[in-house]
Motif scaffolding. Structure first.
Motif, mmCIF file in Angstrom:
data_model
loop_
_atom_site.group_PDB
_atom_site.id
_atom_site.type_symbol
_atom_site.label_atom_id
_atom_site.label_comp_id
_atom_site.label_asym_id
_atom_site.label_seq_id
_atom_site.Cartn_x
_atom_site.Cartn_y
_atom_site.Cartn_z
ATOM 1 N N ILE A 102 1.230 -0.973 0.208
ATOM 2 C CA ILE A 102 -0.097 0.171 -0.015
ATOM 3 C C ILE A 102 0.999 0.900 0.127
ATOM 4 N N ILE A 103 0.374 2.300 -0.897
ATOM 5 C CA ILE A 103 1.505 3.614 -0.708
ATOM 6 C C ILE A 103 0.432 4.402 -0.518
ATOM 7 N N GLY A 104 -0.109 5.413 0.229
ATOM 8 C CA GLY A 104 -0.546 6.031 0.538
ATOM 9 C C GLY A 104 -0.037 7.460 -0.313
ATOM 10 N N VAL A 105 -0.909 8.555 -0.578
ATOM 11 C CA VAL A 105 0.102 9.426 -0.952
ATOM 12 C C VAL A 105 -1.345 10.979 -0.894
ATOM 13 N N SER A 148 -2.346 17.190 -10.531
ATOM 14 C CA SER A 148 -2.738 17.240 -12.257
ATOM 15 C C SER A 148 -1.809 17.667 -12.570
ATOM 16 N N ASN A 149 -0.341 17.666 -12.094
ATOM 17 C CA ASN A 149 0.606 18.187 -12.835
ATOM 18 C C ASN A 149 1.855 16.818 -12.764
ATOM 19 N N SER A 150 1.556 16.213 -14.337
ATOM 20 C CA SER A 150 3.060 14.791 -14.604
ATOM 21 C C SER A 150 4.625 15.064 -14.168
ATOM 22 N N ASN A 151 4.642 16.053 -13.573
ATOM 23 C CA ASN A 151 6.195 16.083 -13.079
ATOM 24 C C ASN A 151 6.117 15.784 -12.892
ATOM 25 N N TYR A 152 5.390 15.452 -11.351
ATOM 26 C CA TYR A 152 5.497 15.684 -9.724
ATOM 27 C C TYR A 152 5.706 13.840 -10.112
ATOM 28 N N ASN A 153 6.504 13.250 -9.903
ATOM 29 C CA ASN A 153 6.195 11.779 -10.362
ATOM 30 C C ASN A 153 5.816 10.541 -8.925
ATOM 31 N N SER A 154 4.177 11.605 -8.733
ATOM 32 C CA SER A 154 3.983 10.362 -6.906
ATOM 33 C C SER A 154 3.349 9.571 -7.870
ATOM 34 N N LEU A 155 2.143 9.266 -8.758
ATOM 35 C CA LEU A 155 1.283 8.180 -9.437
ATOM 36 C C LEU A 155 2.020 7.838 -10.894
ATOM 37 N N PRO A 156 1.391 6.557 -10.419
ATOM 38 C CA PRO A 156 1.359 5.853 -12.271
ATOM 39 C C PRO A 156 0.544 6.307 -12.614
ATOM 40 N N THR A 157 1.322 7.030 -14.787
ATOM 41 C CA THR A 157 1.046 7.828 -15.499
ATOM 42 C C THR A 157 0.213 6.321 -16.277
ATOM 43 N N ASN A 158 0.365 5.761 -16.729
ATOM 44 C CA ASN A 158 -0.499 4.377 -17.857
ATOM 45 C C ASN A 158 -1.374 3.656 -17.237
ATOM 46 N N ILE A 159 -2.622 4.548 -17.380
ATOM 47 C CA ILE A 159 -3.815 3.817 -16.364
ATOM 48 C C ILE A 159 -4.966 3.417 -17.224
ATOM 49 N N VAL A 160 -4.563 2.298 -17.160
ATOM 50 C CA VAL A 160 -5.829 0.928 -18.659
ATOM 51 C C VAL A 160 -7.066 1.107 -18.078
ATOM 52 N N VAL A 199 -9.373 2.972 -4.493
ATOM 53 C CA VAL A 199 -7.891 2.489 -4.083
ATOM 54 C C VAL A 199 -7.782 2.359 -6.102
ATOM 55 N N LEU A 200 -6.318 3.042 -6.515
ATOM 56 C CA LEU A 200 -5.732 2.435 -7.591
ATOM 57 C C LEU A 200 -5.250 1.468 -7.417
ATOM 58 N N LEU A 201 -5.066 0.110 -8.243
ATOM 59 C CA LEU A 201 -4.890 -0.943 -8.524
ATOM 60 C C LEU A 201 -4.085 -1.363 -9.750
ATOM 61 N N SER A 202 -3.008 -2.107 -9.633
ATOM 62 C CA SER A 202 -2.283 -2.566 -10.774
ATOM 63 C C SER A 202 -2.508 -3.681 -11.508
ATOM 64 N N GLN A 203 -2.597 -4.051 -12.023
ATOM 65 C CA GLN A 203 -3.142 -4.858 -13.093
ATOM 66 C C GLN A 203 -3.053 -6.916 -12.130
ATOM 67 N N ASN A 204 -1.418 -6.530 -11.992
ATOM 68 C CA ASN A 204 -1.034 -7.176 -10.640
ATOM 69 C C ASN A 204 -2.285 -7.803 -9.826
ATOM 70 N N GLU A 254 4.308 -3.512 -9.913
ATOM 71 C CA GLU A 254 3.836 -4.780 -10.304
ATOM 72 C C GLU A 254 2.564 -4.998 -8.743
ATOM 73 N N LEU A 255 3.465 -4.652 -6.949
ATOM 74 C CA LEU A 255 2.240 -5.351 -6.165
ATOM 75 C C LEU A 255 2.090 -3.783 -5.617
ATOM 76 N N VAL A 256 1.710 -2.455 -6.339
ATOM 77 C CA VAL A 256 1.589 -1.682 -5.378
ATOM 78 C C VAL A 256 0.455 -1.124 -6.207
ATOM 79 N N LEU A 257 -0.117 -0.486 -4.823
ATOM 80 C CA LEU A 257 -1.071 -0.384 -5.284
ATOM 81 C C LEU A 257 -1.835 1.231 -4.372
ATOM 82 N N TYR A 258 -2.305 2.380 -4.698
ATOM 83 C CA TYR A 258 -1.955 3.643 -4.474
ATOM 84 C C TYR A 258 -4.144 3.992 -3.779
ATOM 85 N N MET A 259 -3.105 4.775 -2.564
ATOM 86 C CA MET A 259 -5.120 5.218 -1.838
ATOM 87 C C MET A 259 -4.756 6.760 -1.382
ATOM 88 N N ASN A 260 -5.297 7.603 -1.036
ATOM 89 C CA ASN A 260 -4.625 8.764 -0.100
ATOM 90 C C ASN A 260 -4.289 8.358 0.567
#
Lengths: 269, 487
Positions: B185-188, B196-208, B221-226, B260-266
């Motif tokens: 779990i990574i809480g961001v 809204s700014n892609s310069n800040y490298n905290s969240l993944p960019t390729n949402i499928v 939550v934002l999940l990886s495909q895995n 692969e194993l990382v899921l993001y949340m607040n």
């Protein structure tokens, strides 16, 4: 070209038993003409089996000469000898020596394997030979399902497989009871009469020997006596007892009524 | 009625003996097949491990390059370097969830255990080992970092790994219990200016699928495909994480094995469910330009000497060190593989010798037992060659049957046999592969290929012939006159 199927001249065979040498055969001379039925008798250790083995090309003479069907086999190497055994010889053993895991017919087919390529032909010939020895109805039986006399008849059919020049029989009746003994000796005699097969037989049994054409007595590695057997008379259609006329398959003489295969002590060993 | 028929009849006549020979032969053959199968599997996993390593390093260096103006600030625990979970480690929220990294034997190069935590799914671009064993820090104590001039923004993160299964790995005589991470779990900290700014490298960019996290998102939550596969859930589904329910708002494609194993949340959600209110593990500091990085780093160190600060440049340097460590690991693995290969060859020689000897002795015994039969066959006109052929064929029949059975056994037992016979390489590889980001050598992956099966079949027939050669020769040399006397 002569009429002799076997000629042995000055044949000797010496075994080495440790450092001691044993002379099994010493300067033996012997001739067998085509179609003869011969018995070799003699006490144990007289060299009977050695002589038969040398004739059968499964043992080699130390010196002397041996000709089979006009072929000098004295110095033939083992690599060629097997063909002579296969084509010229038929073996009949005291203990039958049939392969227990093969049927009667398969046993008869065995010697033909190297000679006749066609399977059906082999099978046909084997059946024919089994008919000849009176066992056609038993051709698919394994040896252990057959009586001892029947087993020996299968062995005789096997010996005939390649139409050999000589049948070598080593005590063929040695393991048989008297009834089967009669059967086998009659079979051999008839084969000799009807097919003209040369038969050389080693035997201990005077009754058996008596029913051959010529009996050789072996002692200490040489032939010491020779005598005519009853079979010769039968061949000449003449009763050996009253000299009256008889037919080949007669069991008793129609004139003097004596048994034609009677035991007669004519050898004293 | 021919020679083959006779061979089969002869074998079936002696059923128990034939059975014993076939069992012995087929087991040794299956062992013989399993060894190369195990080696192949090892080789394959070494290759995929090497591929994994190089792609991970490439991906990571790319993302570091993109974020040269990013500074990571965290508090490292005193054992972080080794990544070992010692019993006296001060309690930390994630201690129970950590993979216990192994000391790999070749890390006496001043960077011990840097890769210890690499495989546990840290965020990309924030290099694995660095955060390993990080101690949670009170967020409120570090608010002043945002005030440093040249700092454009700060993003606070809390990282916690969750695992349920334990795996025991033995290496170099020691047994390590590792916990397999199910997800991290990574809480961001979700502020509108970062999301809204892609310069800040905290969240993944390729949402499928779905959408990325946005400012003030909560309960999602934002999940990886895995992760999605692990939870067996998709967009809009509700999943339970640490007894709390979350809706899946988006699914992203991970770019590295680490991700692969990382899921993001607040961040606040993460702090709440892991009972770490007010605590973070990393503070990401973004400078206005890459020129001001040095100044900001110096300032942070002045204000908070207890913190570890790494810059993009440092991360690149660490990556290089890591790269060389990895190539050492790979080299080590390959040389251990070579050693295993040598052992395997010895084992195969022993098995081949044993197999041939079994055939040899059985056939010698058979020849002895059948002396009379051989004599008879020769007397009725069989050539030496025919007699020899008969016995060779019998040996061949036995070994062919054993070959087929052996291959069938091997298909089922190859993993067991190769695990038993090739222990060293599997465990070392297992550990290294784990380090490499999740490629584990599983003995279950040992399988018998068609080529290997055909090879084994050919080998078994060859062994049958070789083992029978001498007995058959002996049979051919039997003199019929002597054989007749033999009872």
């Amino acid at each position: 070209m002569n009429n002799n199927v076997l000629e042995i001249e000055n044949l000797s065979r010496t075994y080495m038993l440790g450092k001691q040498s044993i002379n099994a055969l010493i300067n033996l001379n012997m001739h067998v003409s085509k179609g003869e039925f011969i018995a070799i008798m003699g006490p144990s250790g007289s060299g009977k089996s050695t002589l038969l083995n040398v004739i059968g090309c499964i043992d080699k003479p130390t010196s002397g000469k041996i000709c089979l069907d006009d072929i000098d086999v004295t110095n033939t190497p083992e690599s060629k000898l097997y063909k002579i055994r296969r084509n010229k010889m038929g073996f009949v053993f005291q203990s039958f020596n049939l392969l227990s895991y093969l049927s009667a017919r398969e046993n008869v087919e065995l010697p033909m394997e190297g000679k006749i390529k066609d399977k059906t032909e082999r099978r046909k010939k084997a059946s024919e030979l089994l008919r000849l020895v009176g066992l056609l109805d038993r051709e698919n039986h394994r040896p252990q399902k057959l009586s001892q006399g029947e087993q020996q008849r299968v062995a005789i059919a096997r010996a005939l497989a390649n139409d050999p020049a000589i049948i070598l029989a080593d005590e063929p009746t040695g393991n048989l009871d008297s009834k089967n003994k009669q059967e086998i000796i009659k079979l051999l005699a008839n084969l000799n009469l009807t097919r003209g097969t040369t038969i050389i037989m080693v035997t201990h049994d005077i009754q058996v020997a008596n029913n051959t054409e010529r009996v050789l007595l072996l002692k200490d590695g040489n032939i010491i006596k020779e005598k005519e057997g009853l079979h010769l008379a039968k061949k000449q259609n003449m009763c050996p007892h009253c000299k009256g006329s008889i037919k080949i398959y007669d069991e008793t003489c129609p004139i003097c009524n004596k048994k034609l295969y009677e035991i007669e002590e004519f050898f004293t060993i | 009625m021919g020679i083959i028929n006779r061979a089969i009849k002869n074998i079936s006549k002696r059923k128990i003996r034939a059975l014993l020979v076939i069992v012995a032969l087929s087991i040794s053959l299956s062992i013989m097949v399993s060894i190369p199968a195990g080696l192949m599997a090892n080789q394959k996993s070494t290759n995929s491990m090497a591929e994994n390593l190089s792609s991970t390093i490439t991906d990571t260096s790319e993302s570091i390059n993109q974020a040269l103006n990013q500074i990571d600030v965290y508090m490292s625990s005193r054992y972080a370097g080794f990544g070992f979970n010692y019993g006296d480690t001060p309690p930390s929220p994630q201690s129970g969830d950590r993979i216990i990294g192994g000391n790999n034997g070749n890390n006496n190069d001043g960077n011990p255990g840097r890769y210890g935590g690499f495989g546990e799914g840290n965020i990309p671009g924030q290099f694995g080992g660095i955060n390993d064993g990080a101690t949670p820090m009170n967020q409120s104590l570090y608010m002043d970092i945002a005030e440093i001039s040249g700092v454009a923004a700060t993003v606070a993160e809390l990282e916690v790994s969750q695992g349920s299964k334990n795996q025991t790995t033995s290496m170099m005589g020691q047994t390590f219990t590792t916990q397999i991470t199910d997800y991290t779990i990574i809480g961001v900290e979700l502020k509108s200016e970062f999301t809204s700014n892609s310069n800040y490298n905290s969240l993944p960019t390729n949402i499928v699928n779905g959408r990325n996290l946005q400012a003030d998102d909560t309960g999602v939550v934002l999940l990886s495909q895995n992760n999605s596969a692990f939870f067996e859930a998709g967009i809009g589904d509700i999943i339970t994480i640490l007894d709390h329910e979350f809706a899946i708002i988006g699914i992203y494609q991970p770019t590295t094995a680490l991700e692969e194993l990382v899921l993001y949340m607040n961040l606040s959600d993460a702090q709440h469910i892991t009972e770490n209110a007010g605590y973070i593990t990393t503070l990401k500091v973004y400078t206005t330009s890459s020129d001001s990085v040095d100044f900001v780093v110096a300032k942070i160190r002045e204000l908070h000497s207890e913190l570890t600060v790494t810059t993009g440049q440092q991360r690149l340097n660490q990556l290089e060190t890591l790269q060389s460590t990895y190539s050492d690991v790979l080299e080590n693995t390959q040389s251990s593989l070579a050693a295993t290969q040598a052992t395997a060859i010895q084992e195969i020689i022993v098995v081949v010798a044993a197999t041939s000897l079994i055939v040899l002795f059985v056939m010698l015994y058979t020849v002895r037992e059948r002396t009379k039969e051989i004599g008879t066959l020769k007397a009725i006109g069989f050539s030496n060659r025919a007699v020899m052929g008969q016995f060779l064929l019998e040996g061949l029949c036995l070994s062919t049957i054993a070959g087929i059975i052996g291959i069938v056994i091997a298909i089922f037992a190859a993993p067991t046999f190769s695990a038993l016979l090739l222990p060293s390489v599997s465990s070392t590889l297992g550990m290294n592969a784990m380090v490499a980001g999740g490629t584990r050598v599983s003995m279950a992956s040992v399988s018998i290929s068609v080529e290997l099966a055909l090879f084994a079949f050919g080998a078994s027939m060859l062994l049958g012939v070789v083992g029978t050669l001498y007995p058959a020769w002996r049979a051919a040399k039997i003199r019929p006159a002597e054989a007749m006397r033999y009872e």
